[in-house]
Design a protein around this motif. Structure first.
Motif, PDB file in Angstrom:
ATOM      1  N   HIS A  57       0.892  -1.111  -0.051  1.00 23.33           N
ATOM      2  CA  HIS A  57      -0.037  -0.080  -0.108  1.00 23.33           C
ATOM      3  C   HIS A  57       0.784   1.133   0.133  1.00 23.33           C
ATOM      4  O   HIS A  57       0.583   2.040  -0.591  1.00 23.33           O
ATOM      5  CB  HIS A  57      -0.866   0.118   1.281  1.00 23.33           C
ATOM      6  CG  HIS A  57      -2.216  -0.976   1.084  1.00 23.33           C
ATOM      7  ND1 HIS A  57      -2.761  -1.124   0.104  1.00 23.33           N
ATOM      8  CD2 HIS A  57      -2.731  -1.886   2.048  1.00 23.33           C
ATOM      9  CE1 HIS A  57      -3.655  -2.344   0.071  1.00 23.33           C
ATOM     10  NE2 HIS A  57      -3.800  -2.542   1.391  1.00 23.33           N
ATOM     11  N   ARG A  58       1.913   1.380   0.689  1.00 20.25           N
ATOM     12  CA  ARG A  58       2.977   2.460   0.737  1.00 20.25           C
ATOM     13  C   ARG A  58       3.866   2.739  -0.448  1.00 20.25           C
ATOM     14  O   ARG A  58       3.994   3.831  -0.898  1.00 20.25           O
ATOM     15  CB  ARG A  58       3.650   2.318   2.231  1.00 20.25           C
ATOM     16  CG  ARG A  58       4.447   3.580   2.463  1.00 20.25           C
ATOM     17  CD  ARG A  58       5.019   3.538   3.846  1.00 20.25           C
ATOM     18  NE  ARG A  58       5.931   4.546   4.026  1.00 20.25           N
ATOM     19  CZ  ARG A  58       6.730   4.669   5.099  1.00 20.25           C
ATOM     20  NH1 ARG A  58       6.777   3.731   6.136  1.00 20.25           N
ATOM     21  NH2 ARG A  58       7.487   5.965   5.503  1.00 20.25           N
ATOM     22  N   PHE A  59       4.229   1.546  -0.768  1.00 19.27           N
ATOM     23  CA  PHE A  59       5.453   1.595  -1.675  1.00 19.27           C
ATOM     24  C   PHE A  59       5.207   1.048  -3.407  1.00 19.27           C
ATOM     25  O   PHE A  59       5.804   1.135  -4.244  1.00 19.27           O
ATOM     26  CB  PHE A  59       6.841   0.967  -1.224  1.00 19.27           C
ATOM     27  CG  PHE A  59       7.289   1.504   0.025  1.00 19.27           C
ATOM     28  CD1 PHE A  59       7.825   2.548   0.118  1.00 19.27           C
ATOM     29  CD2 PHE A  59       7.197   0.776   1.117  1.00 19.27           C
ATOM     30  CE1 PHE A  59       8.154   3.323   1.181  1.00 19.27           C
ATOM     31  CE2 PHE A  59       7.682   1.331   2.287  1.00 19.27           C
ATOM     32  CZ  PHE A  59       8.167   2.572   2.444  1.00 19.27           C
ATOM     33  N   GLY A  60       4.104   0.190  -3.293  1.00 18.29           N
ATOM     34  CA  GLY A  60       3.945  -0.594  -4.777  1.00 18.29           C
ATOM     35  C   GLY A  60       4.754  -1.602  -4.666  1.00 18.29           C
ATOM     36  O   GLY A  60       5.164  -2.454  -4.079  1.00 18.29           O
ATOM     37  N   GLY A  61       5.172  -2.055  -6.068  1.00 19.16           N
ATOM     38  CA  GLY A  61       5.974  -3.236  -6.529  1.00 19.16           C
ATOM     39  C   GLY A  61       7.429  -2.946  -6.467  1.00 19.16           C
ATOM     40  O   GLY A  61       7.932  -2.482  -5.489  1.00 19.16           O
ATOM     41  N   GLY A  62       8.122  -3.367  -7.292  1.00 21.09           N
ATOM     42  CA  GLY A  62       9.609  -3.339  -7.518  1.00 21.09           C
ATOM     43  C   GLY A  62      10.354  -4.334  -6.599  1.00 21.09           C
ATOM     44  O   GLY A  62       9.914  -5.410  -6.490  1.00 21.09           O
ATOM     45  N   LEU A  63      11.723  -3.834  -5.874  1.00 19.00           N
ATOM     46  CA  LEU A  63      12.292  -4.890  -5.389  1.00 19.00           C
ATOM     47  C   LEU A  63      11.658  -5.618  -4.000  1.00 19.00           C
ATOM     48  O   LEU A  63      12.001  -6.621  -3.774  1.00 19.00           O
ATOM     49  CB  LEU A  63      13.689  -4.253  -4.834  1.00 19.00           C
ATOM     50  CG  LEU A  63      14.591  -3.530  -6.106  1.00 19.00           C
ATOM     51  CD1 LEU A  63      15.509  -2.632  -5.241  1.00 19.00           C
ATOM     52  CD2 LEU A  63      15.236  -4.522  -6.869  1.00 19.00           C
ATOM     53  N   ARG A  64      10.719  -4.936  -3.575  1.00 22.61           N
ATOM     54  CA  ARG A  64       9.960  -5.526  -2.569  1.00 22.61           C
ATOM     55  C   ARG A  64       9.360  -6.663  -2.707  1.00 22.61           C
ATOM     56  O   ARG A  64       9.063  -7.526  -1.921  1.00 22.61           O
ATOM     57  CB  ARG A  64       9.341  -4.509  -1.722  1.00 22.61           C
ATOM     58  CG  ARG A  64       9.912  -3.311  -1.222  1.00 22.61           C
ATOM     59  CD  ARG A  64       9.090  -2.112  -0.534  1.00 22.61           C
ATOM     60  NE  ARG A  64       9.942  -0.943  -0.209  1.00 22.61           N
ATOM     61  CZ  ARG A  64      10.517  -0.185  -0.738  1.00 22.61           C
ATOM     62  NH1 ARG A  64      10.134  -0.018  -2.002  1.00 22.61           N
ATOM     63  NH2 ARG A  64      11.010   0.872  -0.195  1.00 22.61           N
ATOM     64  N   ARG A  65       8.859  -6.782  -4.235  1.00 20.38           N
ATOM     65  CA  ARG A  65       8.204  -8.215  -4.454  1.00 20.38           C
ATOM     66  C   ARG A  65       9.096  -9.249  -4.221  1.00 20.38           C
ATOM     67  O   ARG A  65       8.259 -10.375  -3.887  1.00 20.38           O
ATOM     68  CB  ARG A  65       7.762  -7.775  -5.791  1.00 20.38           C
ATOM     69  CG  ARG A  65       6.868  -9.001  -6.372  1.00 20.38           C
ATOM     70  CD  ARG A  65       6.228  -8.609  -7.560  1.00 20.38           C
ATOM     71  NE  ARG A  65       7.167  -8.268  -8.817  1.00 20.38           N
ATOM     72  CZ  ARG A  65       7.848  -9.108  -9.571  1.00 20.38           C
ATOM     73  NH1 ARG A  65       7.529 -10.185  -9.802  1.00 20.38           N
ATOM     74  NH2 ARG A  65       8.606  -8.534 -10.447  1.00 20.38           N
ATOM     75  N   LYS A  66      10.395  -9.228  -4.442  1.00 20.36           N
ATOM     76  CA  LYS A  66      11.437 -10.176  -4.247  1.00 20.36           C
ATOM     77  C   LYS A  66      11.092 -10.710  -2.693  1.00 20.36           C
ATOM     78  O   LYS A  66      11.311 -11.849  -2.550  1.00 20.36           O
ATOM     79  CB  LYS A  66      12.771  -9.855  -4.537  1.00 20.36           C
ATOM     80  CG  LYS A  66      12.702  -9.592  -6.132  1.00 20.36           C
ATOM     81  CD  LYS A  66      14.371  -9.380  -6.457  1.00 20.36           C
ATOM     82  CE  LYS A  66      14.431  -8.940  -7.917  1.00 20.36           C
ATOM     83  NZ  LYS A  66      15.829  -8.656  -8.175  1.00 20.36           N
ATOM     84  N   ALA A  67      11.134  -9.876  -1.773  1.00 25.32           N
ATOM     85  CA  ALA A  67      11.019 -10.278  -0.263  1.00 25.32           C
ATOM     86  C   ALA A  67       9.741 -11.118  -0.315  1.00 25.32           C
ATOM     87  O   ALA A  67       9.740 -12.131   0.511  1.00 25.32           O
ATOM     88  CB  ALA A  67      11.039  -9.105   0.670  1.00 25.32           C
ATOM     89  N   VAL A  68       8.442 -10.634  -0.676  1.00 20.82           N
ATOM     90  CA  VAL A  68       7.203 -11.249  -0.600  1.00 20.82           C
ATOM     91  C   VAL A  68       7.588 -12.558  -1.172  1.00 20.82           C
ATOM     92  O   VAL A  68       6.835 -13.660  -0.699  1.00 20.82           O
ATOM     93  CB  VAL A  68       6.270 -10.385  -1.334  1.00 20.82           C
ATOM     94  CG1 VAL A  68       4.759 -11.281  -1.305  1.00 20.82           C
ATOM     95  CG2 VAL A  68       6.109  -9.158  -0.586  1.00 20.82           C
ATOM     96  N   LEU A  69       7.918 -12.900  -2.520  1.00 25.52           N
ATOM     97  CA  LEU A  69       8.111 -14.271  -3.071  1.00 25.52           C
ATOM     98  C   LEU A  69       9.248 -15.030  -2.157  1.00 25.52           C
ATOM     99  O   LEU A  69       8.573 -16.417  -2.183  1.00 25.52           O
ATOM    100  CB  LEU A  69       8.641 -13.955  -4.364  1.00 25.52           C
ATOM    101  CG  LEU A  69       7.696 -13.019  -5.351  1.00 25.52           C
ATOM    102  CD1 LEU A  69       8.238 -13.111  -6.717  1.00 25.52           C
ATOM    103  CD2 LEU A  69       6.365 -13.629  -5.565  1.00 25.52           C
TER     104      LEU A  69
END
Length: 225
Positions: A63-75
């Motif tokens: 909600h705060r930052f969107g996708g990008g590099l943070r998606r790798k942490a979620v995966l």
């Protein structure tokens, strides 16, 4: 280009129509019981609660930052949950792990969407729906279908969006609270508006207003707030 225009420009690979909708009918049937693994899991309630907290934190990230590099942490976290589900967990732990998997996959879907990866987002939505189904979480499953409907609306496929919302409404009819019902009626109204069905749009928005008026704080899942 604004976000909607970018989304439409990059949306060509996501599936729609019967290829998308027909397999989703299985969501209305009880989940099949998978054979138990011979490897015994070691997760307890405390560890499961920590994983649930992590899933909430990743949702807040989205909600705060969107996708990008943070998606790798979620995966990465999603992969860890899958590894735990390959083991034989206690029934309560297994159910909650499926719920965590569903929420992480839903977050991964929106992050992929923000990055312009429409088909990848759709794959994560489907994983989130399967995990919700396996965990018996009909309410979050309805939320996933609502997210898929929103994706179809951005792809100018309102009929598919309406079918997805109706599927969500049917599957969660007996368990959805007023806020979830209001959200689903709103998605229904979006689709009807895009189809030019003015009277049906007005009916759906009135139902959303009525449902939301019946809501009380703290009665429904955190993600519907």
């Amino acid at each position: 280009m604004d976000r909607r225009a970018v989304t439409r420009a990059l949306a060509g690979t996501a599936i729609s129509g019967a290829a998308l909708l027909d397999p989703l009918e299985g969501w209305l049937r009880p989940a099949a019981v998978a054979p138990a693994s011979h490897r015994r899991g070691r997760l307890g309630v405390r560890e499961t609660e920590e994983l649930e907290s992590t899933a909430r934190a990743f949702r807040a990230w989205d909600h705060r930052f969107g996708g990008g590099l943070r998606r790798k942490a979620v995966l990465g976290q999603l992969s860890e949950i899958a590894a735990h589900l390959d083991e034989h967990q206690a029934p309560q732990v297994e159910r909650r792990l499926y719920e965590v998997m569903a929420q992480l996959a839903g977050t991964a879907a929106t992050m992929a969407w923000d990055s312009g990866l429409q088909r990848r987002a759709q794959d994560y939505y489907l994983l989130a729906l399967r995990a919700s189904h396996a965990g018996g979480d009909k309410i979050f499953g309805a939320n996933v279908l609502a997210g898929m409907a929103r994706q179809m609306l951005y792809r100018d496929k309102p009929q598919d969006a309406l079918e997805l919302v109706r599927l969500a409404q049917e599957g969660a009819r007996d368990v959805a609270g007023p806020r979830v019902r209001a959200m689903l009626h709103t998605r229904e109204a979006w689709a009807l508006s895009a189809m030019g069905r003015t009277a049906a749009f007005q009916r759906a928005t009135a139902q959303a207003t009525e449902s939301l008026a019946a809501a009380s704080p703290g009665e429904e899942p955190h993600w519907i707030a």
